[in-house]
Scaffold this active site. Structure first.
Site, PDB file in Angstrom:
ATOM      1  N   ASP A 274      52.129  40.442  42.483  1.00  0.00           N
ATOM      2  CA  ASP A 274      51.371  39.639  41.632  1.00  0.00           C
ATOM      3  C   ASP A 274      50.137  39.011  42.379  1.00  0.00           C
ATOM      4  O   ASP A 274      50.563  38.123  42.916  1.00  0.00           O
ATOM      5  CB  ASP A 274      52.004  39.140  40.679  1.00  0.00           C
ATOM      6  CG  ASP A 274      51.446  38.543  39.376  1.00  0.00           C
ATOM      7  OD1 ASP A 274      50.108  38.421  39.394  1.00  0.00           O
ATOM      8  OD2 ASP A 274      51.746  38.257  38.194  1.00  0.00           O
ATOM      9  N   VAL A 275      48.941  39.560  42.088  1.00  0.00           N
ATOM     10  CA  VAL A 275      48.029  38.709  42.850  1.00  0.00           C
ATOM     11  C   VAL A 275      47.560  37.336  42.318  1.00  0.00           C
ATOM     12  O   VAL A 275      46.982  36.508  43.145  1.00  0.00           O
ATOM     13  CB  VAL A 275      46.616  39.619  42.677  1.00  0.00           C
ATOM     14  CG1 VAL A 275      46.783  40.926  43.310  1.00  0.00           C
ATOM     15  CG2 VAL A 275      45.992  39.565  41.440  1.00  0.00           C
TER      16      VAL A 275
ATOM     17  N   LYS B 209      33.872  39.279  36.747  1.00  0.00           N
ATOM     18  CA  LYS B 209      33.229  40.390  37.547  1.00  0.00           C
ATOM     19  C   LYS B 209      32.019  40.080  38.226  1.00  0.00           C
ATOM     20  O   LYS B 209      31.611  40.626  39.182  1.00  0.00           O
ATOM     21  CB  LYS B 209      32.944  41.460  36.596  1.00  0.00           C
ATOM     22  CG  LYS B 209      34.330  42.185  36.129  1.00  0.00           C
ATOM     23  CD  LYS B 209      35.046  42.712  37.570  1.00  0.00           C
ATOM     24  CE  LYS B 209      36.503  43.547  37.162  1.00  0.00           C
ATOM     25  NZ  LYS B 209      37.094  44.135  38.263  1.00  0.00           N
TER      26      LYS B 209
ATOM     27  N   TYR C  74      35.776  38.082  31.349  1.00  0.00           N
ATOM     28  CA  TYR C  74      35.917  39.057  32.246  1.00  0.00           C
ATOM     29  C   TYR C  74      34.368  39.391  32.963  1.00  0.00           C
ATOM     30  O   TYR C  74      34.297  39.667  34.083  1.00  0.00           O
ATOM     31  CB  TYR C  74      35.983  40.324  31.157  1.00  0.00           C
ATOM     32  CG  TYR C  74      36.204  41.679  32.028  1.00  0.00           C
ATOM     33  CD1 TYR C  74      37.308  41.958  32.862  1.00  0.00           C
ATOM     34  CD2 TYR C  74      35.341  42.682  31.644  1.00  0.00           C
ATOM     35  CE1 TYR C  74      37.354  43.209  33.469  1.00  0.00           C
ATOM     36  CE2 TYR C  74      35.389  43.882  32.532  1.00  0.00           C
ATOM     37  CZ  TYR C  74      36.407  44.287  33.541  1.00  0.00           C
ATOM     38  OH  TYR C  74      36.373  45.366  34.104  1.00  0.00           O
TER      39      TYR C  74
ATOM     40  N   ASN D  35      40.945  46.719  43.658  1.00  0.00           N
ATOM     41  CA  ASN D  35      40.844  47.369  42.095  1.00  0.00           C
ATOM     42  C   ASN D  35      41.271  46.623  41.245  1.00  0.00           C
ATOM     43  O   ASN D  35      41.146  46.926  40.084  1.00  0.00           O
ATOM     44  CB  ASN D  35      41.463  48.815  42.430  1.00  0.00           C
ATOM     45  CG  ASN D  35      41.047  49.498  41.050  1.00  0.00           C
ATOM     46  OD1 ASN D  35      40.309  49.719  40.373  1.00  0.00           O
ATOM     47  ND2 ASN D  35      42.342  49.723  40.324  1.00  0.00           N
TER      48      ASN D  35
END
Ligand code: NAP
Length: 252
Positions: free
Chosen positions: A71-72, A164, A160, A96
């Protein structure tokens, strides 16, 4: 990794490629494409069963592969996994991993939801890059999967979009910092891709989304993977700090 382009050898022959976020439509397509191009593929994401199924599929095709659940958002666990799997060297890392949220105006977005998206989509990628950059070989390449939401705003998508945009900032800065030792760092900015949650919705939804795209449809994970392969390969030897849009012309 073989950096001579004009040979019959596969583009990534002998290379070691880490795909972080290898489950799902885009990640699995990237893993398959890099493997088909000759890389040994290291798969990482949370769901160990799905990862193992992809690993077995690749091995069945004759592609050396291994799977590593992580789990990052757990920085220590992520660091330990990347350090362990890249101990013998790393040529390519594709980050990704990313999660989104329901469209919600910023004042109505809960802090916990904001933190969840940032912890995975931005901080997870940053932590991964720290470890990848320590271990990657000179002439190695990192490719981050950003989004058109990393280039423009999108209604209700504050967390989000911020994450990004951050991934693109990390990409550009790491590209500058790593250039002297020959490591390239680039990003791909997909537009609407028929994968993940979108695939779970109806064909009518995909058609409606595709209607906003000049090429008239949503893209595929395989089309994103082709851009990743190019950026990861010696074919892109003079390209670093770039963001390649794979969006059917949407941004144009
Ligand atoms: N689909 C689109 O239209 C689109 C457009 C632009 C950009 N993107 C970006 O493309 C990437 C892939 O998207 P997708 O559509 O293929 O979505 P997806 O199927 O949800 O893929 C997300 C990937 O990240 C992994 N992941 C999620 N949370 C994680 C965590 N905490 N730790 C480790 N791994 C985690 C998932 O595997 P596990 O669940 O097993 O952990 C999966 O491999 C994302 O970065 C997304 O933001 C997608």
């Amino acid at each position: 990794m073989n950096t001579t382009v004009a040979t019959a050898a596969p583009l990534l022959a002998g290379g070691v490629a880490l795909v972080l976020g290898a489950n799902g439509g885009i990640g699995s397509a990237i893993a398959r494409r890099l493997g088909a191009a000759g890389a040994r593929v290291i798969l990482a994401a949370r769901d160990g069963e799905r990862l193992a199924a992809l690993r077995d599929e690749l091995i069945e095709l004759g592609i050396p592969a291994s799977s590593h659940p992580v789990d990052v958002s757990d920085a220590d666990a992520l660091g330990a996994v990347i350090t362990a799997v890249t101990a013998d060297g790393l040529d390519i890392a594709v980050n990704n991993v990313g999660v989104s949220h329901r469209p919600t105006p910023l004042p109505d977005l809960s802090l916990s939801e904001f933190d969840r998206v940032i912890a995975v989509t931005l901080r997870g990628v940053a932590v991964a890059m720290m470890h990848e950059l320590r271990n990657i070989r000179p002439s190695g390449a990192i490719v981050n999967i950003a989004s058109s939401a990393g280039l423009d705003g999108a209604p209700g998508m504050s967390a989000y979009v911020a994450a990004k945009h951050g991934v693109i900032g990390l990409t550009k800065t790491a590209a500058i910092d790593s250039a002297a030792r020959g490591v390239r760092v680039n990003a791909v900015a997909p537009g609407p891709i028929a994968s993940g949650t979108v695939m779970a919705q109806g064909a009518d939804v995909r058609e409606r989304i595709g209607g906003f795209v000049p090429l008239g449809r949503m893209g595929t994970g395989e089309e994103v993977a082709e851009a990743v392969l190019w950026l990861a390969s010696p074919l892109a030897s003079f390209t670093t700090g770039s963001v390649v849009a794979v969006d059917g012309g949407k941004r144009a």
